[in-house]
Motif scaffolding. Structure first.
Motif, short mmCIF file in Angstrom:
data_model
loop_
_atom_site.label_atom_id
_atom_site.label_comp_id
_atom_site.label_asym_id
_atom_site.label_seq_id
_atom_site.Cartn_x
_atom_site.Cartn_y
_atom_site.Cartn_z
N CYS A 513 34.84 33.28 36.95
CA CYS A 513 33.96 34.43 36.67
C CYS A 513 34.05 34.71 35.16
O CYS A 513 35.08 35.19 34.67
N THR A 514 32.97 34.43 34.44
CA THR A 514 33.07 34.53 32.99
C THR A 514 31.76 34.97 32.34
O THR A 514 30.67 34.60 32.80
N GLY A 515 31.89 35.77 31.31
CA GLY A 515 30.75 36.15 30.47
C GLY A 515 29.73 37.03 31.14
O GLY A 515 28.57 37.07 30.73
N ASN A 516 30.12 37.78 32.18
CA ASN A 516 29.17 38.63 32.91
C ASN A 516 29.17 40.05 32.36
O ASN A 516 30.17 40.54 31.84
N VAL A 530 38.20 42.03 52.85
CA VAL A 530 37.87 42.39 54.22
C VAL A 530 39.13 42.27 55.07
O VAL A 530 39.97 41.39 54.87
N SER A 531 39.25 43.16 56.04
CA SER A 531 40.44 43.15 56.90
C SER A 531 40.57 41.82 57.64
O SER A 531 39.59 41.10 57.84
N ASN A 532 41.80 41.49 58.05
CA ASN A 532 42.14 40.27 58.78
C ASN A 532 42.06 39.01 57.93
O ASN A 532 42.02 37.91 58.47
N SER A 533 42.01 39.16 56.63
CA SER A 533 42.01 38.00 55.75
C SER A 533 43.43 37.50 55.53
O SER A 533 44.40 38.24 55.67
N SER A 534 43.53 36.23 55.17
CA SER A 534 44.83 35.62 54.91
C SER A 534 44.62 34.47 53.93
O SER A 534 43.52 34.26 53.43
N GLY A 535 45.66 33.68 53.69
CA GLY A 535 45.53 32.60 52.73
C GLY A 535 45.43 33.15 51.32
O GLY A 535 46.00 34.18 51.00
N GLN A 536 44.68 32.47 50.45
CA GLN A 536 44.50 32.92 49.08
C GLN A 536 43.08 32.62 48.60
O GLN A 536 42.46 31.64 49.01
N TYR A 537 42.59 33.49 47.71
CA TYR A 537 41.31 33.28 47.03
C TYR A 537 41.58 33.54 45.55
O TYR A 537 41.88 34.66 45.16
N ALA A 538 41.54 32.51 44.73
CA ALA A 538 41.94 32.62 43.33
C ALA A 538 40.75 32.95 42.43
O ALA A 538 39.67 32.36 42.57
N PHE A 539 40.96 33.90 41.53
CA PHE A 539 39.98 34.27 40.51
C PHE A 539 40.47 33.83 39.14
O PHE A 539 41.61 34.10 38.75
N LYS A 540 39.58 33.19 38.40
CA LYS A 540 39.83 32.90 36.99
C LYS A 540 38.80 33.70 36.20
O LYS A 540 37.61 33.38 36.22
N ASN A 541 39.23 34.75 35.53
CA ASN A 541 38.32 35.65 34.85
C ASN A 541 38.46 35.56 33.34
O ASN A 541 39.56 35.40 32.82
N SER A 542 37.32 35.72 32.65
CA SER A 542 37.36 35.81 31.20
C SER A 542 36.06 36.42 30.68
O SER A 542 34.98 36.14 31.20
N SER A 543 36.21 37.31 29.70
CA SER A 543 35.07 37.84 28.93
C SER A 543 34.03 38.55 29.78
O SER A 543 32.83 38.46 29.51
N ASN A 544 34.44 39.25 30.81
CA ASN A 544 33.51 40.05 31.61
C ASN A 544 33.53 41.50 31.12
O ASN A 544 34.60 42.08 30.92
N SER A 545 32.34 42.08 30.95
CA SER A 545 32.23 43.49 30.58
C SER A 545 32.19 44.32 31.85
O SER A 545 31.29 44.13 32.68
N MET A 546 33.14 45.24 32.01
CA MET A 546 33.31 45.97 33.26
C MET A 546 32.93 47.44 33.11
O MET A 546 32.97 47.99 32.01
N PRO A 547 32.57 48.10 34.23
CA PRO A 547 32.30 49.54 34.17
C PRO A 547 33.58 50.33 33.91
O PRO A 547 34.69 49.82 34.14
N SER A 548 33.41 51.54 33.46
CA SER A 548 34.56 52.38 33.15
C SER A 548 35.43 52.56 34.39
O SER A 548 34.95 52.85 35.48
N GLY A 549 36.73 52.36 34.23
CA GLY A 549 37.66 52.57 35.32
C GLY A 549 37.87 51.37 36.20
O GLY A 549 38.68 51.41 37.13
N VAL A 550 37.13 50.28 35.97
CA VAL A 550 37.28 49.08 36.79
C VAL A 550 37.68 47.92 35.88
O VAL A 550 37.02 47.65 34.88
N SER A 551 38.76 47.24 36.23
CA SER A 551 39.21 46.09 35.45
C SER A 551 38.88 44.80 36.20
O SER A 551 38.47 44.82 37.36
N GLU A 552 39.10 43.69 35.52
CA GLU A 552 38.84 42.39 36.13
C GLU A 552 39.82 42.07 37.25
O GLU A 552 39.63 41.10 37.99
#
Length: 576
Positions: A513-516, A530-552
């Motif tokens: 997820c980059t440059g958004n 979502v509930s009942n999830s397991s395993g892993q979901y990896a995020f690679k983030n860079s250079s995203n502009s986020m709304p106030s109060g929300v981080s990557e």
């Protein structure tokens, strides 16, 4: 000697002149019409000619002679300038002849068997059945007297589907559609057919969805039926179809304001295995369960085409590689809510996969999806089951009822709606999605009910009894880059997120997820688990502009560390 040579020269010249005059006189009545081959948008013409290699005879059929008794000789031009009633008779046209219609000429009430026949002039048939073959490369629909109103279609014994089927079997390759015709049943397409609206030309086809051409000519249903099926299981024949400027209309009111899933199944065009829908330009599909359904059929390009007020605009299931450019997908059950028997968890997709979606790509090859508008659908776009590469670029997504893009791996092998059964076949043992979502705009206004831009979901699941999927091979690789979210709503749910994640047992899924630009998003979280999830979901983030109060790395309900945010320099590509 000199005199004989002079006479020979004169005689030779006279013979040449006579031959030229003869050829010109023989060809005088041949109409040459340029028809365009639109493959790859190149203007390549071919000529539509009467089959004349030598002089034909000519006969003006008098009013007081029966048509059947008048047409007896092969290779004749038969001029028709009166109304001829066949009275139920069948007439076989002699081989290699031309039927030339004057302004008052017509044939009605019987059957015509063409025999390398060419139609010319003001062609007019009424209540006539057709067989044999025409040499015209193109014919015009109104020539053949179709029912023009729903009342006529219901009351007349001869239905338009019968007429269209016969035309497809006798004509060349192009049907010029100059009417908006009612249809009370579907047509099997068993040959190669082009259908082109009379007012369409290649200049109508542009590169984006902001076009002005609105189709007027085509076919509409009167019995809540399908229209065209590119395969006949009885004859074991499949057909191909190209559509240019055609309007196919079903029952839009059935889906327009629906809050529950309507029953019944209808298609504008259905292409099962073997069928082909190569080119669809400047068309409109409205009011079907599925505007286009491709079950293993061949697709090539949709361009400047609208799918609206359907349950699903396009359902491409195990279809070929294809392109979708400058199309619109709108109002596919926008008022639908998540049914009571469904929760937004790992069981939801069984119902969602067929509910109010603009476009579904399921198990396809490579899909290039660019410059399209998806607006006011319950789900704007769905991807599933090893859609090998999906490129979604330069599109506008507006006001989803649930989410904009739903990416998931959950192979079932059957459908509860009864029109798809894959039996026990393990068609997609390893499901790997490679999805690139780049340079798109996601817009929300007061109409939007969706709680995420992208919903990502993996689940290990039995295909059928005794069929299981290797869980570490069910991978979703997704690149989400240079996109923009514009949200004008006054408020949103406390669980609103840019990404919603449902992941069961899978450990190799990854998002880059980059440059958004998310600065105007009303999302409370970057990712929501979502509930009942397991395993892993990896995020690679860079250079995203986020709304106030929300981080990557902001996330909701992730007690089990399913969502793992990786620093840019530590993210590794998924191994295949």
């Amino acid at each position: 000697m000199k005199s004989i040579k002079s006479w020979m020269k004169v005689l030779k010249t006279a013979l040449i002149i006579l031959a030229v005059v003869s050829i010109v006189s023989c060809k005088a009545n041949i109409e040459t019409v340029e028809v365009i081959d639109y493959e790859d948008s190149e203007n390549v013409g071919y000529n539509d000619r009467a089959p004349i290699e030598k002089c034909l005879g000519y006969k003006n059929i008098p009013e007081n002679q029966s048509f059947k008794s008048a047409v007896t000789s092969a290779k004749y031009i038969y001029y028709i300038d009166y109304e001829f009633d066949l009275g139920g008779q069948s007439v076989k046209i002699p081989e290699g002849s031309i039927l030339s219609f004057g302004k008052d000429g017509s044939i009605k009430n019987g059957k015509i068997e063409f025999n390398n026949t060419y139609l010319d002039g003001n062609v007019s048939f009424s209540n006539v059945g057709f067989s044999g073959n025409l040499l015209n490369k193109y014919v015009t629909l109104s020539w053949f007297g179709p029912n023009k109103t729903a009342a006529e279609e219901k009351s007349n014994k001869r239905k338009n589907a019968d007429l269209i089927s016969e035309l497809f079997s006798v004509m060349g390759d192009t049907l010029i559609v100059d009417l908006f015709c009612p249809m009370s049943s579907y047509v099997y397409v068993e040959t190669n057919i082009n259908m082109r609206a009379i007012d369409w030309d290649e200049t109508k086809c542009t590169k984006d969805y902001n076009y002005t051409y609105e189709p007027q000519y085509g076919f509409y249903t009167v019995e809540d039926n399908s229209l065209f099926i590119l395969n006949n299981t009885d004859t074991k024949k499949s057909g191909s179809m190209n559509l240019f400027g055609i309007y196919l209309k079903g029952n839009p009111d059935k889906f327009k304001n629906a809050t529950t899933l309507p029953s019944g199944v209808t298609w504008g065009v259905f292409l099962p295995w073997g069928g082909s829908l190569a080119a669809v330009y400047n068309c409109k599909f409205e009011g079907f369960t599925q505007g286009v359904r491709a079950l293993g059929g061949y697709l090539e390009k949709f361009q400047n085409t609208t799918f609206t007020n359907c349950k699903v605009g396009v359902y491409a299931l195990y279809a070929s590689d294809f392109d979708v450019f400058g199309c619109k997908f709108t109002n596919c059950m926008p008022n639908l809510s998540v049914p009571d028997q469904m929760t937004i968890d790992e069981t939801a997709v069984d119902s969602l996969r067929c509910a109010g979606t603009g476009f579904i790509s399921e198990g396809c090859g490579m899909l290039n999806f660019a410059n399209n508008l998806l607006e006011n659908n319950f789900v704007n776009f769905m991807i599933n089951e090893a859609s090998i590469i999906v490129n979604i670029t330069d599109c506008t997504f507006k006001n989803p009822g649930f989410c904009d893009i739903y990416v998931y791996n959950d192979y079932q092998g059957y459908s509860t709606e009864g029109y798809l059964s894959l039996g026990l076949g393990d068609l997609q043992k390893f499901c790997i999605d490679n999805v690139v979502i780049h340079n798109n705009t996601f817009t929300r206004t007061a109409k939007a009910k969706g709680e995420s831009v992208v919903f990502l979901r993996n689940r290990d699941r039995a295909l059928q009894s005794g069929k299981t999927v290797t869980t570490d091979k069910r991978v979703t690789n997704l690149v989400f880059s240079n996109n923009k979210v514009t949200d004008n709503r006054s408020g949103t749910s406390n669980k609103e997120a840019i990404f919603m994640i449902s992941n069961v047992n899978e450990t190799k899924s990854q998002i880059v997820c980059t440059g958004n630009n998310f600065t105007s998003s009303k999302a409370k979280y970057f990712a929501s688990l979502v509930s009942n999830s397991s395993g892993q979901y990896a995020f690679k983030n860079s250079s995203n502009s986020m709304p106030s109060g929300v981080s990557e790395t902001s996330k909701y309900n992730d007690d089990s560390s399913v969502i793992v945010f990786l620093p840019s320099d530590k993210a590794n590509p998924v191994k295949r």
